[in-house]
Design a protein around this motif. Structure first.
Motif, mmCIF file in Angstrom:
data_model
loop_
_atom_site.group_PDB
_atom_site.id
_atom_site.type_symbol
_atom_site.label_atom_id
_atom_site.label_comp_id
_atom_site.label_asym_id
_atom_site.label_seq_id
_atom_site.Cartn_x
_atom_site.Cartn_y
_atom_site.Cartn_z
ATOM 1 N N SER A 1 0.837 -1.204 0.000
ATOM 2 C CA SER A 1 0.000 0.000 0.000
ATOM 3 C C SER A 1 0.872 1.254 0.000
ATOM 4 C CB SER A 1 -0.941 0.002 1.200
ATOM 5 O OG SER A 1 -0.212 0.202 2.388
ATOM 6 N N LEU A 2 2.102 1.136 0.573
ATOM 7 C CA LEU A 2 3.019 2.289 0.568
ATOM 8 C C LEU A 2 3.457 2.601 -0.862
ATOM 9 C CD1 LEU A 2 4.620 4.321 2.246
ATOM 10 C CD2 LEU A 2 6.472 2.652 2.337
ATOM 11 N N ALA B 1 3.016 5.718 -5.677
ATOM 12 C CA ALA B 1 2.855 5.646 -7.123
ATOM 13 C C ALA B 1 1.618 6.411 -7.579
ATOM 14 C CB ALA B 1 2.763 4.182 -7.562
ATOM 15 N N SER B 2 0.488 6.181 -6.879
ATOM 16 C CA SER B 2 -0.739 6.797 -7.390
ATOM 17 C C SER B 2 -0.759 8.308 -7.161
ATOM 18 C CB SER B 2 -1.972 6.124 -6.790
ATOM 19 O OG SER B 2 -1.862 6.079 -5.391
ATOM 20 N N VAL B 3 -0.415 8.753 -5.938
ATOM 21 C CA VAL B 3 -0.444 10.203 -5.713
ATOM 22 C C VAL B 3 0.669 10.885 -6.495
ATOM 23 C CG1 VAL B 3 -0.267 12.016 -3.992
ATOM 24 C CG2 VAL B 3 -1.550 9.952 -3.475
ATOM 25 N N GLY B 4 1.863 10.263 -6.505
ATOM 26 C CA GLY B 4 2.959 10.840 -7.281
ATOM 27 C C GLY B 4 2.619 10.891 -8.757
ATOM 28 N N LEU C 1 2.210 14.171 -10.981
ATOM 29 C CA LEU C 1 3.003 14.372 -12.199
ATOM 30 C C LEU C 1 2.106 14.631 -13.397
ATOM 31 C CD1 LEU C 1 5.951 11.803 -12.263
ATOM 32 C CD2 LEU C 1 6.062 14.297 -12.456
ATOM 33 N N LEU C 2 1.090 13.784 -13.508
ATOM 34 C CA LEU C 2 0.170 13.889 -14.629
ATOM 35 C C LEU C 2 -0.526 15.246 -14.645
ATOM 36 C CD1 LEU C 2 -1.019 11.840 -16.818
ATOM 37 C CD2 LEU C 2 -3.013 11.749 -15.307
ATOM 38 N N LEU C 3 -1.077 15.622 -13.498
ATOM 39 C CA LEU C 3 -1.829 16.883 -13.429
ATOM 40 C C LEU C 3 -0.903 18.080 -13.597
ATOM 41 C CD1 LEU C 3 -4.186 15.948 -10.477
ATOM 42 C CD2 LEU C 3 -4.822 16.187 -12.874
ATOM 43 N N GLY C 4 0.277 18.013 -12.923
ATOM 44 C CA GLY C 4 1.222 19.119 -13.046
ATOM 45 C C GLY C 4 1.681 19.285 -14.482
ATOM 46 N N GLY C 5 2.051 18.181 -15.087
ATOM 47 C CA GLY C 5 2.481 18.235 -16.479
ATOM 48 C C GLY C 5 1.369 18.712 -17.388
ATOM 49 N N GLY C 6 0.168 18.200 -17.113
ATOM 50 C CA GLY C 6 -0.992 18.617 -17.912
ATOM 51 C C GLY C 6 -1.228 20.105 -17.808
ATOM 52 N N LEU C 7 -1.125 20.635 -16.585
ATOM 53 C CA LEU C 7 -1.362 22.067 -16.394
ATOM 54 C C LEU C 7 -0.278 22.886 -17.083
ATOM 55 C CD1 LEU C 7 -2.617 22.650 -12.752
ATOM 56 C CD2 LEU C 7 -3.862 22.883 -14.882
ATOM 57 N N ALA C 8 0.969 22.423 -16.966
ATOM 58 C CA ALA C 8 2.072 23.148 -17.603
ATOM 59 C C ALA C 8 1.870 23.188 -19.117
ATOM 60 C CB ALA C 8 3.396 22.475 -17.260
ATOM 61 N N LEU D 1 -6.184 1.879 -1.069
ATOM 62 C CA LEU D 1 -5.586 3.214 -0.974
ATOM 63 C C LEU D 1 -6.634 4.245 -0.559
ATOM 64 C CD1 LEU D 1 -3.329 3.244 -4.137
ATOM 65 C CD2 LEU D 1 -2.631 2.860 -1.788
ATOM 66 N N THR D 2 -7.740 3.781 0.047
ATOM 67 C CA THR D 2 -8.821 4.725 0.342
ATOM 68 C C THR D 2 -8.404 5.806 1.326
ATOM 69 O OG1 THR D 2 -9.583 3.066 1.910
ATOM 70 C CG2 THR D 2 -10.792 3.244 -0.159
ATOM 71 N N PHE D 3 -7.348 5.581 2.107
ATOM 72 C CA PHE D 3 -6.885 6.626 3.042
ATOM 73 C C PHE D 3 -6.336 7.844 2.300
ATOM 74 C CE2 PHE D 3 -3.342 3.818 2.257
ATOM 75 C CZ PHE D 3 -2.278 4.676 2.066
ATOM 76 N N LEU D 4 -6.095 7.714 0.992
ATOM 77 C CA LEU D 4 -5.599 8.841 0.202
ATOM 78 C C LEU D 4 -6.736 9.660 -0.404
ATOM 79 C CD1 LEU D 4 -2.669 7.156 -1.705
ATOM 80 C CD2 LEU D 4 -2.498 8.857 0.088
ATOM 81 N N ARG D 5 -7.977 9.347 0.029
ATOM 82 C CA ARG D 5 -9.128 9.957 -0.619
ATOM 83 C C ARG D 5 -9.077 11.489 -0.581
ATOM 84 N NH1 ARG D 5 -15.136 8.505 1.353
ATOM 85 N NH2 ARG D 5 -14.472 9.679 3.179
ATOM 86 N N THR D 6 -8.913 12.079 0.610
ATOM 87 C CA THR D 6 -8.990 13.541 0.734
ATOM 88 C C THR D 6 -7.917 14.232 -0.100
ATOM 89 O OG1 THR D 6 -9.753 13.175 2.974
ATOM 90 C CG2 THR D 6 -9.100 15.401 2.405
ATOM 91 N N ILE D 7 -6.660 13.749 0.061
ATOM 92 C CA ILE D 7 -5.564 14.463 -0.624
ATOM 93 C C ILE D 7 -5.688 14.337 -2.133
ATOM 94 C CG2 ILE D 7 -3.910 12.545 -0.523
ATOM 95 C CD1 ILE D 7 -1.795 14.710 0.080
ATOM 96 N N SER D 8 -6.093 13.139 -2.609
ATOM 97 C CA SER D 8 -6.164 13.027 -4.073
ATOM 98 C C SER D 8 -7.362 13.803 -4.616
ATOM 99 C CB SER D 8 -6.200 11.568 -4.520
ATOM 100 O OG SER D 8 -6.960 10.795 -3.650
#
Lengths: 341, 201
Positions: A4-5, A10-13, A17-24, B77-84
């Motif tokens: 999960s780590l 991976a998912s937030v990063g 990356l995707l959103l930042g790059g998209g916005l740029a 990964l549901t704990f990432l809900r708010t930030i994402s």
């Protein structure tokens, strides 16, 4: 390592990356060219967002100036220096407009212009004006609830003890908010250099005015007389019942203020002006000063062939000073208050 | 398609569980932008717009990235809900702002100044979170987003109308401005309590 780590990184990063790059990328694709001069003009403008130019705020005014829809002089708050700077940014020379200042065109305090009826209700001039043309005896008189004071963004208006608003010239920027706020059009703007104005809006004839107000203009027309005001600054309006000032003519018609039988003309510097004095050792007795003096018996010939000014009668107009061939006439310090318009 | 269910969701979000008056979300713009009717309408339109898009995108992100039952790697990964959600909503609104500035300057003039104000607004985040908590599917989530925006606009416009009248009223000095607005907001919330007795369907 905990899956999960890795997943979280991976998912937030990846998302970041995707959103930042998209916005740029989007900021390049959807780049809107903004004229850099808009920013520069906006910085020069006062930033009070008062709306006196007729637009929502200073930013909108900056856009309009750069588009050529407005002149820099459309901002009544901006000083001439600012206007010149904006003109420089725009690469043009702009004729500077004269700074204006607000005036109150009514002197009808309750003791001079009483109420017709007792008003109870919303304490705003706009509301009061709608009830039977207002509670004042004069339909043009100041209602005294201070809509103008509330509208002033610069603390340049205060309510006087006599129930009339007072303009603090040093704070007034001439934005004209009070002119808009007054339901009776009593507030007006005049050039800062002008000292004399007509403090009455009542367009009625003599009796109709004197019946309601002690200080209302009765339309006698003496101030507009060519002998009183040779510069032609004052003329009577179409009805012939109110004088109109043409401030493009530079003059301070103190003789007109003096001749007004109802004290409807106001001299802003009344009481501060110096009296004039003829130095007897320099006077050659030509009598030029007596010819131009607008006040009867103010300048008289003495037994010795010299001329003297009666300080009681002198209205400080200063017309005699330039005509004296021997430069014998000079101002003396204020000794007391003459009538205050 | 279950139209009845969508109708219940819409009425529920507009009236019964009004975001401002019943859930107390988005109070900041509710007090801040309700001084004049025209800016209240502009703000309301912007909120409807953003809430709809936020519902759509946050639902997709949750289902395909975070939820262990449906995402690609089967990790919780549901704990990432708010930030994402905040990340996605904020950048999406920025993107939309750029697009309308380029393609529709008139719309940008009307909505543009309000868009940055609501990118991280709690009502917008709230609708995204509630969509997941209620277990809505994509269509239901979008309808809920639109309805929540309409409910916000309704409360905001009503408030602006009242406050424009309050300007003319003789309000005691200590209560002038925001205090009387808070009292009005409280009274409106009480009035909206009446809707909680409403049974739909």
């Amino acid at each position: 390592m905990d899956p999960s780590l890795i997943g979280a990184i991976a998912s937030v990063g990846g998302l970041g990356l995707l959103l930042g790059g998209g916005l740029a990328y989007a900021s390049r694709v959807f780049f809107v060219k903004v004229d850099p001069r808009i920013e520069e003009v906006d910085e020069e403008l006062p930033g009070a967002n008062c709306g006196a130019c007729g637009l929502a705020g200073c930013r909108q005014m900056a856009v309009a100036v750069v588009d050529g829809k407005l002149e820099a002089t459309a901002c009544p708050v901006a000083s001439n220096d600012i206007v010149a700077k904006i003109a420089e940014i725009m690469g043009a020379t702009v004729e500077t407009a004269e700074a204006k200042v607000a005036i109150v065109r009514c002197q009808g305090s309750p003791d001079k212009c009483p109420d017709r009826f007792e008003y109870q209700g919303f304490q705003t001039c706009t509301a009061e004006d709608r009830v039977g043309h207002g509670h004042k005896a004069c339909d043009w008189g100041c209602l005294g609830s201070g809509d103008c004071v509330a509208a002033c963004p610069f603390d340049a208006l205060v309510m006087g003890a006599d129930g009339l608003p007072k303009v603090l010239d040093e704070n007034c920027t001439g934005c004209g908010k009070c002119v808009e706020a007054c339901p009776r059009d009593i507030m007006d703007l005049i050039p800062r250099s002008a000292d004399v104005f007509i403090a009455c809006k009542n367009p009625n004839k003599t009796k109709a005015v004197t019946a309601v107000c002690e200080v209302g203009c009765i339309g006698c027309g003496r101030c507009a007389n060519k002998k009183t005001t040779p510069s032609g600054q004052i003329e009577m309006d179409d009805t012939g019942n109110l004088p109109v000032f043409d401030y493009s003519v530079k003059d301070t018609p103190l003789a007109a203020v003096n001749v007004c039988p109802t004290n409807s003309l106001v001299d802003k510097k009344a009481g501060q002006r110096p009296k004039w004095h003829i130095d007897p050792t320099l006077c050659n007795g030509s009598g030029e000063c007596a010819k131009v003096c607008p006040v009867k018996k103010c300048i008289t010939e003495t037994d010795g062939g010299k001329y003297v000014i009666d300080p009681e009668l002198c209205i400080s107009c200063g017309l005699c000073e330039p005509v004296c061939p021997t430069k014998a006439i000079s101002p003396v310090a204020v000794t007391g208050l003459r009538k205050v318009g | 398609m279950d139209w009845g269910n969508l109708f219940v969701i819409a009425v529920g979000s507009i009236l019964i569980n009004n975001f401002v008056l019943m859930r107390f979300l988005g109070i900041c713009p509710y007090i801040g932008v309700s001084k004049s009717l025209s800016s209240a309408i502009g703000m309301g339109m912007a909120v409807i717009f953003v809430m709809t898009i936020a519902s759509l995108v946050s639902w997709i992100v949750y289902v395909y990235l975070l939820d262990p039952a449906t995402n690609l790697w089967g990790v919780d990964l549901t704990f990432l809900r708010t930030i994402s959600f905040i990340l996605v909503i904020a950048s999406l609104v920025q993107f939309v702002e750029m697009v309308i500035q380029k393609t529709a300057p008139a719309l940008y003039q009307a909505l543009g100044i309000f868009l940055p104000l609501i990118t991280t607004n709690c009502a917008v985040l709230g609708v995204a979170v509630l969509n997941i908590d209620e277990g809505y599917n994509l269509l239901e989530a979008v309808v809920n987003g639109i309805a929540a925006g309409i409910g916000f606009t309704l409360a905001l416009v009503l408030m602006a109308g009242i406050r424009e009248r309050l300007d003319l009223a003789n309000v005691p000095k200590p209560l002038q401005g925001v205090p009387i607005a808070f009292i009005m907001a409280g009274m409106m919330a009480i009035a909206f309590l009446g809707f909680s007795g409403l049974s739909v369907g």
